[in-house]
Write a protein that holds these residues in place. Structure first.
Motif, PDB file in Angstrom:
ATOM      1  N   ALA A  45       8.490   0.252   4.823  1.00 44.87           N
ATOM      2  CA  ALA A  45       7.897   1.167   3.847  1.00 44.87           C
ATOM      3  C   ALA A  45       8.910   2.210   3.393  1.00 44.87           C
ATOM      4  O   ALA A  45       9.032   2.498   2.194  1.00 44.87           O
ATOM      5  N   LEU A  46       9.673   2.756   4.332  1.00 45.53           N
ATOM      6  CA  LEU A  46      10.639   3.798   3.985  1.00 45.53           C
ATOM      7  C   LEU A  46      11.825   3.227   3.206  1.00 45.53           C
ATOM      8  O   LEU A  46      12.301   3.849   2.259  1.00 45.53           O
ATOM      9  N   LEU A  47      12.268   2.026   3.609  1.00 48.04           N
ATOM     10  CA  LEU A  47      13.418   1.428   2.921  1.00 48.04           C
ATOM     11  C   LEU A  47      13.060   1.035   1.486  1.00 48.04           C
ATOM     12  O   LEU A  47      13.903   1.078   0.601  1.00 48.04           O
TER      13      LEU A  47
ATOM     14  N   ALA B 171       0.829  -1.205   0.000  1.00 47.48           N
ATOM     15  CA  ALA B 171       0.000   0.000   0.000  1.00 47.48           C
ATOM     16  C   ALA B 171       0.863   1.254   0.000  1.00 47.48           C
ATOM     17  O   ALA B 171       0.596   2.214  -0.737  1.00 47.48           O
ATOM     18  N   SER B 172       1.927   1.246   0.804  1.00 47.33           N
ATOM     19  CA  SER B 172       2.744   2.453   0.874  1.00 47.33           C
ATOM     20  C   SER B 172       3.517   2.649  -0.427  1.00 47.33           C
ATOM     21  O   SER B 172       3.768   3.778  -0.849  1.00 47.33           O
ATOM     22  N   TYR B 173       3.864   1.536  -1.093  1.00 47.62           N
ATOM     23  CA  TYR B 173       4.516   1.684  -2.404  1.00 47.62           C
ATOM     24  C   TYR B 173       3.563   2.389  -3.367  1.00 47.62           C
ATOM     25  O   TYR B 173       3.940   3.326  -4.062  1.00 47.62           O
ATOM     26  N   LEU B 174       2.310   1.928  -3.381  1.00 49.55           N
ATOM     27  CA  LEU B 174       1.329   2.508  -4.296  1.00 49.55           C
ATOM     28  C   LEU B 174       1.132   3.994  -4.004  1.00 49.55           C
ATOM     29  O   LEU B 174       1.133   4.828  -4.914  1.00 49.55           O
ATOM     30  N   VAL B 175       0.977   4.312  -2.724  1.00 50.99           N
ATOM     31  CA  VAL B 175       0.760   5.710  -2.347  1.00 50.99           C
ATOM     32  C   VAL B 175       1.950   6.553  -2.761  1.00 50.99           C
ATOM     33  O   VAL B 175       1.811   7.644  -3.337  1.00 50.99           O
ATOM     34  N   ASN B 176       3.145   6.024  -2.526  1.00 53.07           N
ATOM     35  CA  ASN B 176       4.339   6.799  -2.841  1.00 53.07           C
ATOM     36  C   ASN B 176       4.469   7.023  -4.341  1.00 53.07           C
ATOM     37  O   ASN B 176       4.753   8.131  -4.783  1.00 53.07           O
ATOM     38  N   THR B 177       4.243   5.972  -5.137  1.00 55.28           N
ATOM     39  CA  THR B 177       4.469   6.087  -6.576  1.00 55.28           C
ATOM     40  C   THR B 177       3.395   6.903  -7.270  1.00 55.28           C
ATOM     41  O   THR B 177       3.686   7.698  -8.158  1.00 55.28           O
ATOM     42  N   TYR B 178       2.132   6.690  -6.875  1.00 50.71           N
ATOM     43  CA  TYR B 178       1.060   7.311  -7.643  1.00 50.71           C
ATOM     44  C   TYR B 178       0.503   8.574  -7.015  1.00 50.71           C
ATOM     45  O   TYR B 178      -0.261   9.289  -7.660  1.00 50.71           O
ATOM     46  N   LEU B 179       0.845   8.867  -5.767  1.00 53.29           N
ATOM     47  CA  LEU B 179       0.333  10.096  -5.167  1.00 53.29           C
ATOM     48  C   LEU B 179       1.439  11.068  -4.787  1.00 53.29           C
ATOM     49  O   LEU B 179       1.398  12.241  -5.141  1.00 53.29           O
ATOM     50  N   LEU B 180       2.445  10.555  -4.079  1.00 53.39           N
ATOM     51  CA  LEU B 180       3.454  11.480  -3.553  1.00 53.39           C
ATOM     52  C   LEU B 180       4.440  11.900  -4.632  1.00 53.39           C
ATOM     53  O   LEU B 180       4.712  13.091  -4.796  1.00 53.39           O
ATOM     54  N   ALA B 181       4.967  10.949  -5.392  1.00 47.22           N
ATOM     55  CA  ALA B 181       5.996  11.274  -6.379  1.00 47.22           C
ATOM     56  C   ALA B 181       5.492  12.230  -7.473  1.00 47.22           C
ATOM     57  O   ALA B 181       6.170  13.212  -7.769  1.00 47.22           O
TER      58      ALA B 181
ATOM     59  N   PHE C 197       2.808   7.544   5.308  1.00 45.98           N
ATOM     60  CA  PHE C 197       3.023   6.110   5.540  1.00 45.98           C
ATOM     61  C   PHE C 197       2.413   5.679   6.870  1.00 45.98           C
ATOM     62  O   PHE C 197       1.837   4.601   6.983  1.00 45.98           O
ATOM     63  N   ILE C 198       2.565   6.540   7.871  1.00 46.55           N
ATOM     64  CA  ILE C 198       1.955   6.208   9.169  1.00 46.55           C
ATOM     65  C   ILE C 198       0.450   6.099   9.017  1.00 46.55           C
ATOM     66  O   ILE C 198      -0.196   5.180   9.544  1.00 46.55           O
ATOM     67  N   LEU C 199      -0.118   7.023   8.228  1.00 44.71           N
ATOM     68  CA  LEU C 199      -1.564   6.986   7.966  1.00 44.71           C
ATOM     69  C   LEU C 199      -1.941   5.673   7.284  1.00 44.71           C
ATOM     70  O   LEU C 199      -2.901   4.991   7.677  1.00 44.71           O
TER      71      LEU C 199
END
Lengths: 193, 194
Positions: free
Chosen positions: A120-122, A55-65, A77-79
């Motif tokens: 998630a961070l690593l 989930a955190s990969y998806l959030v990072n790639t498609y929302l944050l980046a 990520f905590i959320l």
């Protein structure tokens, strides 16, 4: 295929999250007094760790980046982790009341397990893709489970053994953890990365 | 700045929806009817109804797998309450389950007790204290009078004693629906008979 096997072995043995990276030490010390609870905790953590890694990969790639919001990574990520834990708790409660009873308080406590956030961070740091992230999360979870169960089994034996006065209780547990950690150092060099 | 607020807001909304949806989808329902029935039962956990305790019997009644007349400790009163709750007819107590008797507690004759712990294992509500080869005793305020400890006792040192009416156990007779209490009613019946 070989790549995924390498990631798995690397996270389970070589870069074990608990004994080499020293993440997730609180459940490692806190839930390892009984083999039964340790197994339950290991199961729950495996589920949450794998899911939250994805989930955190998806959030990072498609929302944050795309919006250049990398500085919000930790808080999002905590959320994500908190939400995944909550959903897991609901599903377990509905589908298997027995497992829910065994896990009890440890289920919501996974939210604050730093290994979950660490994975998630690593994932982001090492720039893994989707499948690699999933494997990495799962490997970390297997490594965590294995070490937790081994450690609790040792502690159950320690409870019955004749420990010298000054080492009794948490002292001998910490020494045991240290020895296990040193043993796991022996795996270093097995796989690169 | 704006995009940050939007993205975090969007994430929070998505998780909110997912959590809200799964809260509905994976809702765990304790059957409210079972709870209600369980409240009417006397909680002796005696097992005379043929079920391991009051809660399982309540569940069986709710599923219509059991009749409402299988609870001897509750007696007539419980049957009436259950019939009112479930809209069923009032039926007499099933004699197979036992007869209604006066409320009682058990007392261990401490001279005779050999400390076998068999009664402790039989007690459904843990009202017996004691250890192996030590004299046991019963916490009378906890005892529900289910008499389950009597059959296992090898030396028959457990005695049933009715609860005496004293300052701590006496209470007003329960009012009937008309607001006349039972003793008045009985008095009325007695005078009518004359």
């Amino acid at each position: 295929m070989k790549e995924f096997a390498l990631i798995l072995i690397s996270t389970v043995l070589v870069n074990n999250f608990v004994l080499v990276k020293f993440l997730g030490l609180c459940p490692f010390m806190g839930v390892s007094k009984k083999l039964e609870t340790a197994t339950g905790m290991a199961l729950a953590t495996t589920f949450v760790l794998t899911l939250s890694s994805i989930a955190s990969y998806l959030v990072n790639t498609y929302l944050l980046a795309p919006f250049e919001l990398e500085y919000l990574r930790t808080i999002t990520f905590i959320l994500v982790i908190a939400a995944v834990v909550q959903v897991t708790e609901m599903i377990v409660h509905k589908t298997s009341p027995l497992l829910y009873q065994v896990l009890g308080i440890y289920l919501p406590l996974i939210t604050t397990n730093c290994a979950v956030l660490g994975v998630a961070l690593l994932n982001v740091q090492t720039e893994y893709n989707f499948l690699q992230s999933a494997t990495y999360g799962f490997g970390a979870a297997v490594g965590f489970s294995m070490v937790l169960i081994l450690f609790s089994a040792i502690r159950e034996r320690l409870a019955a053994s004749d420990v010298p006065m000054p080492f009794q209780g948490p002292a001998i547990a910490l020494i045991t953890a240290g020895l296990m950690s040193m043993a796991f150092m022996g795996f270093s060099g097995l796989v690169k990365g | 700045m704006l995009s940050a607020i939007l993205v975090v807001g969007l994430l929070a909304t998505i998780f909110g929806i997912v959590l809200g949806f799964s809260a509905v989808k994976f809702k765990v329902q304790g059957d409210p009817l079972v709870e209600k029935i369980d409240k009417l039962l006397p909680q002796t956990q005696c097992g005379q109804c043929g079920y391991p305790g009051c809660k399982p019997y309540a569940a069986a009644i709710a599923n219509e797998a059991a009749e409402i007349n299988q609870c001897p400790p509750g007696g007539e009163q419980t049957i009436q309450d259950l019939a009112a709750l479930l809209n069923r007819e009032i039926i007499p107590l099933n004699p197979e389950n036992g007869a209604e008797k006066e409320k009682s507690v058990v007392i261990i004759d401490e001279e005779t007790c050999i400390g076998c712990t068999l009664c402790i294992q039989a007690c459904p509500i843990d009202a017996i204290v004691g250890a192996a080869k030590q004299m046991h005793t019963i916490i009378e305020s906890e005892c529900t009078g289910c008499d389950l400890c009597i059959p296992p006792c090898p030396v028959d040192c457990i005695i049933i004693t009715p609860i005496k009416k004293d300052l701590t156990t006496w209470q007003w007779a329960k009012p009937t629906e008309l607001g006349i209490n039972n003793s008045d009613k009985q008095a009325q019946v007695a005078t009518d008979d004359q």
